[in-house]
Motif scaffolding. Structure first.
Motif, PDB file in Angstrom:
ATOM      1  N   MET A 178       0.833  -1.191   0.000  1.00 31.96           N
ATOM      2  CA  MET A 178       0.000   0.000   0.000  1.00 31.96           C
ATOM      3  C   MET A 178       0.875   1.251   0.000  1.00 31.96           C
ATOM      4  SD  MET A 178      -3.047   0.679   2.652  1.00 31.96           S
ATOM      5  CE  MET A 178      -2.641   2.326   3.201  1.00 31.96           C
ATOM      6  N   ALA A 179       1.842   1.272   0.930  1.00 28.55           N
ATOM      7  CA  ALA A 179       2.750   2.429   0.997  1.00 28.55           C
ATOM      8  C   ALA A 179       3.265   2.755  -0.408  1.00 28.55           C
ATOM      9  CB  ALA A 179       3.922   2.108   1.906  1.00 28.55           C
ATOM     10  N   GLN A 180       3.790   1.750  -1.070  1.00 27.98           N
ATOM     11  CA  GLN A 180       4.301   1.939  -2.421  1.00 27.98           C
ATOM     12  C   GLN A 180       3.226   2.585  -3.281  1.00 27.98           C
ATOM     13  OE1 GLN A 180       4.679  -0.361  -0.399  1.00 27.98           O
ATOM     14  NE2 GLN A 180       6.896  -0.127  -0.135  1.00 27.98           N
ATOM     15  N   GLN A 181       2.130   1.860  -3.414  1.00 33.01           N
ATOM     16  CA  GLN A 181       1.033   2.319  -4.258  1.00 33.01           C
ATOM     17  C   GLN A 181       0.795   3.826  -4.112  1.00 33.01           C
ATOM     18  OE1 GLN A 181      -2.555   0.106  -3.460  1.00 33.01           O
ATOM     19  NE2 GLN A 181      -3.754   1.917  -3.917  1.00 33.01           N
ATOM     20  N   HIS A 182       0.735   4.312  -2.861  1.00 36.21           N
ATOM     21  CA  HIS A 182       0.415   5.727  -2.681  1.00 36.21           C
ATOM     22  C   HIS A 182       1.637   6.618  -2.804  1.00 36.21           C
ATOM     23  CE1 HIS A 182      -3.422   4.407  -1.729  1.00 36.21           C
ATOM     24  NE2 HIS A 182      -3.200   4.038  -0.495  1.00 36.21           N
ATOM     25  N   LEU A 183       2.796   6.108  -2.409  1.00 30.01           N
ATOM     26  CA  LEU A 183       3.889   7.043  -2.125  1.00 30.01           C
ATOM     27  C   LEU A 183       5.074   6.958  -3.099  1.00 30.01           C
ATOM     28  CD1 LEU A 183       3.633   6.589   1.689  1.00 30.01           C
ATOM     29  CD2 LEU A 183       2.914   8.575   0.375  1.00 30.01           C
ATOM     30  N   ASP A 184       5.027   6.010  -4.044  1.00 35.37           N
ATOM     31  CA  ASP A 184       6.111   5.998  -5.026  1.00 35.37           C
ATOM     32  C   ASP A 184       6.138   7.329  -5.775  1.00 35.37           C
ATOM     33  OD1 ASP A 184       7.164   3.625  -4.503  1.00 35.37           O
ATOM     34  OD2 ASP A 184       6.345   2.552  -6.244  1.00 35.37           O
ATOM     35  N   PRO A 185       7.298   7.997  -5.824  1.00 41.28           N
ATOM     36  CA  PRO A 185       7.332   9.246  -6.574  1.00 41.28           C
ATOM     37  C   PRO A 185       7.062   8.976  -8.053  1.00 41.28           C
ATOM     38  CG  PRO A 185       9.538   8.548  -5.949  1.00 41.28           C
ATOM     39  CD  PRO A 185       8.584   7.634  -5.258  1.00 41.28           C
ATOM     40  N   VAL A 241     -10.699   7.332  -1.610  1.00 42.07           N
ATOM     41  CA  VAL A 241     -11.201   6.705  -0.373  1.00 42.07           C
ATOM     42  C   VAL A 241     -10.602   5.310  -0.237  1.00 42.07           C
ATOM     43  CG1 VAL A 241     -13.225   5.817   0.827  1.00 42.07           C
ATOM     44  CG2 VAL A 241     -13.361   8.007  -0.384  1.00 42.07           C
ATOM     45  N   ASP A 242      -9.907   5.056   0.873  1.00 36.20           N
ATOM     46  CA  ASP A 242      -9.329   3.739   1.110  1.00 36.20           C
ATOM     47  C   ASP A 242     -10.276   2.971   2.029  1.00 36.20           C
ATOM     48  OD1 ASP A 242      -7.939   1.524   2.046  1.00 36.20           O
ATOM     49  OD2 ASP A 242      -6.007   2.539   1.784  1.00 36.20           O
ATOM     50  N   VAL A 243     -11.058   2.063   1.433  1.00 32.60           N
ATOM     51  CA  VAL A 243     -12.080   1.339   2.206  1.00 32.60           C
ATOM     52  C   VAL A 243     -11.435   0.592   3.361  1.00 32.60           C
ATOM     53  CG1 VAL A 243     -13.885  -0.406   2.096  1.00 32.60           C
ATOM     54  CG2 VAL A 243     -13.487   1.098   0.138  1.00 32.60           C
ATOM     55  N   ARG A 244     -10.226   0.099   3.116  1.00 37.48           N
ATOM     56  CA  ARG A 244      -9.555  -0.691   4.144  1.00 37.48           C
ATOM     57  C   ARG A 244      -9.300   0.164   5.377  1.00 37.48           C
ATOM     58  NH1 ARG A 244      -3.845  -1.661   4.017  1.00 37.48           N
ATOM     59  NH2 ARG A 244      -3.192  -3.237   5.534  1.00 37.48           N
ATOM     60  N   LYS A 269      -7.052  -8.314   4.638  1.00 38.38           N
ATOM     61  CA  LYS A 269      -7.694  -8.387   3.326  1.00 38.38           C
ATOM     62  C   LYS A 269      -6.781  -7.861   2.237  1.00 38.38           C
ATOM     63  CE  LYS A 269     -12.487  -8.608   3.047  1.00 38.38           C
ATOM     64  NZ  LYS A 269     -13.000  -8.435   4.403  1.00 38.38           N
ATOM     65  N   GLN A 270      -6.340  -6.594   2.366  1.00 40.38           N
ATOM     66  CA  GLN A 270      -5.561  -6.024   1.260  1.00 40.38           C
ATOM     67  C   GLN A 270      -4.052  -6.230   1.379  1.00 40.38           C
ATOM     68  OE1 GLN A 270      -8.397  -4.141   2.132  1.00 40.38           O
ATOM     69  NE2 GLN A 270      -9.044  -2.955   0.351  1.00 40.38           N
ATOM     70  N   THR A 271      -3.584  -6.673   2.553  1.00 39.97           N
ATOM     71  CA  THR A 271      -2.129  -6.840   2.625  1.00 39.97           C
ATOM     72  C   THR A 271      -1.691  -8.207   2.133  1.00 39.97           C
ATOM     73  OG1 THR A 271      -2.495  -7.291   4.959  1.00 39.97           O
ATOM     74  CG2 THR A 271      -1.545  -5.148   4.386  1.00 39.97           C
ATOM     75  N   ALA A 275     -14.446  -9.215  19.330  1.00 42.40           N
ATOM     76  CA  ALA A 275     -15.041  -9.210  17.991  1.00 42.40           C
ATOM     77  C   ALA A 275     -14.462  -8.067  17.153  1.00 42.40           C
ATOM     78  CB  ALA A 275     -16.549  -9.067  18.101  1.00 42.40           C
ATOM     79  N   ALA A 276     -14.227  -6.924  17.784  1.00 42.79           N
ATOM     80  CA  ALA A 276     -13.682  -5.775  17.061  1.00 42.79           C
ATOM     81  C   ALA A 276     -12.250  -6.072  16.599  1.00 42.79           C
ATOM     82  CB  ALA A 276     -13.704  -4.541  17.951  1.00 42.79           C
ATOM     83  N   ARG A 277     -11.491  -6.779  17.445  1.00 40.77           N
ATOM     84  CA  ARG A 277     -10.121  -7.141  17.049  1.00 40.77           C
ATOM     85  C   ARG A 277     -10.156  -8.083  15.848  1.00 40.77           C
ATOM     86  NH1 ARG A 277      -7.578  -8.378  23.062  1.00 40.77           N
ATOM     87  NH2 ARG A 277      -7.815  -6.245  23.862  1.00 40.77           N
ATOM     88  N   PHE A 278     -11.109  -9.025  15.906  1.00 44.49           N
ATOM     89  CA  PHE A 278     -11.256  -9.949  14.775  1.00 44.49           C
ATOM     90  C   PHE A 278     -11.604  -9.160  13.508  1.00 44.49           C
ATOM     91  CE2 PHE A 278     -14.119 -12.669  12.201  1.00 44.49           C
ATOM     92  CZ  PHE A 278     -13.211 -13.671  11.881  1.00 44.49           C
ATOM     93  N   ALA A 279     -12.539  -8.226  13.634  1.00 43.40           N
ATOM     94  CA  ALA A 279     -12.957  -7.424  12.475  1.00 43.40           C
ATOM     95  C   ALA A 279     -11.769  -6.615  11.936  1.00 43.40           C
ATOM     96  CB  ALA A 279     -14.091  -6.486  12.874  1.00 43.40           C
ATOM     97  N   PHE A 280     -10.969  -6.055  12.851  1.00 39.37           N
ATOM     98  CA  PHE A 280      -9.798  -5.303  12.401  1.00 39.37           C
ATOM     99  C   PHE A 280      -8.839  -6.234  11.660  1.00 39.37           C
ATOM    100  CE2 PHE A 280      -5.376  -4.088  12.937  1.00 39.37           C
ATOM    101  CZ  PHE A 280      -5.389  -2.805  12.430  1.00 39.37           C
ATOM    102  N   GLN A 281      -8.566  -7.387  12.242  1.00 46.74           N
ATOM    103  CA  GLN A 281      -7.632  -8.335  11.611  1.00 46.74           C
ATOM    104  C   GLN A 281      -8.117  -8.700  10.218  1.00 46.74           C
ATOM    105  OE1 GLN A 281      -8.228 -11.691  10.853  1.00 46.74           O
ATOM    106  NE2 GLN A 281      -6.122 -12.387  10.480  1.00 46.74           N
TER     107      GLN A 281
END
Lengths: 370, 370
Positions: free
Chosen positions: B1-8, B299-302, B364-366, B353-359
């Motif tokens: 993700m970092a790359q995607q957004h931040l590659d010059p 908008v980054d849904v993640r 998902k995208q990583t 449950a919130a920790r599970f949802a965060f995980q």
């Protein structure tokens, strides 16, 4: 699965017949009588009565693993009684109707009576382990039997609880549960002893003795194919499973099990009923497979894990009810009631976790979802 | 993700520079002043003081959705204050050091003070909703805001609690929580009013007014590339996430969140700290993206779902602590304490449950796991 096991081979007459049924029933009846002898030799109920055992908290034995000799005998007695009763039920049409209809309730009464003491002991251990887990208190290294009971692998190591590291509320709640469940266990112990001495029991033992020598098959049974009746038992199981809310159960943290967690009814939640029913049907299906394939039946891991999940479901459901019931004891301290509330909710979440585990194991081989 | 957004891009000078930073800060400062005006016009705190509102239980407004005008203004005030403070932090090297170091704690004090009233109101609503869910009692149709708070979709429809259908214990627990959290909320309300009238606040407002006209950039800032500093903020986030027990969190019903559920400490569990920290770092990362990409940032849904999971984690953690604290009220009935115990455990499972949802949302995208 049904197909896999039950499709008739090219030669249909090759399927197991009434002879296999008779052989299975004879073997179980012989096992029943053997355990009964052993149980009497070991002094019906073991040297240490339940109330004395409880003095030292929960003894390692009582978890279901490595019980004392008479405990083992009672376990074996129940094991064969359940198998005989279940087999009489599944293959009813091949057996003398009056005889098997008369025998089943008696076997149910017996295994029910024998099961109670162990159930109370296991429930107490489960609740004390949970109290210690919830207190983040250190416990002895886990034992196989206990670990099996304790659900997901990532839980903090369960084991035999030791006193200490508990808040006042947790300690008082533990003491209260120990008092109540040990009393119930002691009563169950004497009830079991009485039952084993009763004429009612001797009548059961006599009919089992008959069964060990000659199985009352119908005239047609000897050559009848057992597979249709076994398939019917599996179908009853599959229908009951299909009626379960598996989609919800497969959705982690659905919070269904704790609905009515504050309802005034201390009895196990009605929503648990269908799961308990599936547990029984799964057992009947397993016994039917034993009849068909004998001791060297192919081990079906799916049935095994599904059955374990449903046992865990049943145990957690009853433990949650016991915590709720204990909270109704008059004049308990608020701290005690609070701990029992946390404990109740924890066990209801165990119920939910068990449903998730069942859904996972069941879906695994049917639709192949991970 | 970092790359995607931040590659010059091919032309490195094309990246956003200090001008973009100044523009963002000016915009936020202007928004701050606008909300402040609005807040004063609507009579600083709204016509109905908190204690009066509480009379009718939880009013629809207080869930975080559709608050009264002054509530909206306070929300907007905090929103811009957080963004200014976060931006000063992330892009520190490009700004007058003394000035921004002096300003950040003041902005933190302000948004913290303004946040408290709403937090108590939301906590009370969350706990009352849970009590009704746990009692299986019917509630009004769900509201968007509330539904968002209530976690997994399969929960029984949450909504604005109504009295009735509660056991004595649940009703008493609800009344106790309402008393305690409404008192806290009323105090927070007056504290916020005092703060907004204080000279300390006027000093903050003045510095923000300065910011709205001229942003104290360093000489080098105007042409400096913002992306390395934004990348550093994202890296801090990723490092903190990497330190979370995500493997356990990804294992449903791991029962970690309720460990120490019976510990004597009423404060939020220490195990929650790292998750709260990630929540803050996620916010800083989001603000940095706003600086880089402006209002029309992709908008980054993640990030969105991950942030929602961490908000839910924070809310449930604090609600569980409030239930535990209420159970320490002297002379409460055992039934009340029991209900609070169930409620505490329920909210701790919400934490899990919130920790599970965060995980789930994070993986998902990583690593692309479902």
């Amino acid at each position: 699965m049904a197909q896999q096991h039950l499709d008739p081979p090219t030669d249909p007459t090759a399927g197991p017949t009434g002879d296999a049924l008779a052989g299975y029933l004879r073997a179980q009846a012989t096992e029943f009588l053997r355990s009964l002898r052993q149980h009497r030799e070991t002094g019906a109920g073991g040297g240490t009565p339940a109330h004395a055992r409880s003095r030292v908290g929960v003894e390692p034995g009582v978890g279901g693993n490595g019980m004392d000799a008479s405990g083992d005998a009672a376990l074996a007695l129940r094991r064969s009684a359940r198998r005989i009763s279940g087999t009489l039920h599944t293959f009813r049409p091949l057996l003398d109707a009056d005889w098997s209809e008369a025998m089943r309730p008696e076997l149910a009464w017996l295994s029910g009576t024998l099961a109670r003491e162990h159930a109370y002991a296991a429930r107490l251990e489960r609740l004390l382990l949970a109290l210690h887990r919830l207190s983040g208190s250190s416990v002895f290294p886990a034992q196989p039997g206990v670990a099996a009971e304790s659900g997901t692998g990532t839980r903090s190591q369960p084991g035999v609880p030791e006193r200490g590291n508990l808040t006042v509320g947790a300690a008082k709640a533990g003491a209260l549960l120990e008092r109540q469940l040990t009393l119930a266990r002691t009563r169950a112990h004497s009830a079991a002893l009485q039952a084993l001495g009763s004429s009612r029991f001797h009548a059961v033992a006599d009919s089992v003795a008959v069964l060990a020598s000659e199985v009352p098959l119908t005239s047609a049974a000897a050559t009848a194919d057992l597979r249709p009746l076994a398939a019917a038992a599996e179908e009853r199981l599959c229908d009951a499973v299909a009626a379960l809310p598996l989609i919800t159960a497969g959705h982690p943290y659905n919070a269904e099990a704790l609905i009515h967690g504050l309802s005034p009814d201390p009895a196990p939640h009605p929503q648990d009923g269908p799961w308990h029913q599936v547990r029984l049907l799964l057992r009947l299906h397993r016994y039917a497979r034993e009849v068909l394939y004998g001791e060297n039946a192919p081990v079906d891991v799916r049935l095994l894990t599904a059955g374990q999940a449903l046992n865990r479901h049943r145990d957690a459901s009853e433990a949650a009810a016991a915590a709720a019931a204990a909270a109704r004891t008059p004049r308990i301290a608020p701290a005690t009631a609070y701990a029992l509330g946390v404990l109740h909710a924890d066990q209801r979440h165990e119920v939910e976790a068990a449903r998730f585990a069942f859904q996972q194991s069941w879906q695994k081989q049917t639709v192949g979802t991970p």
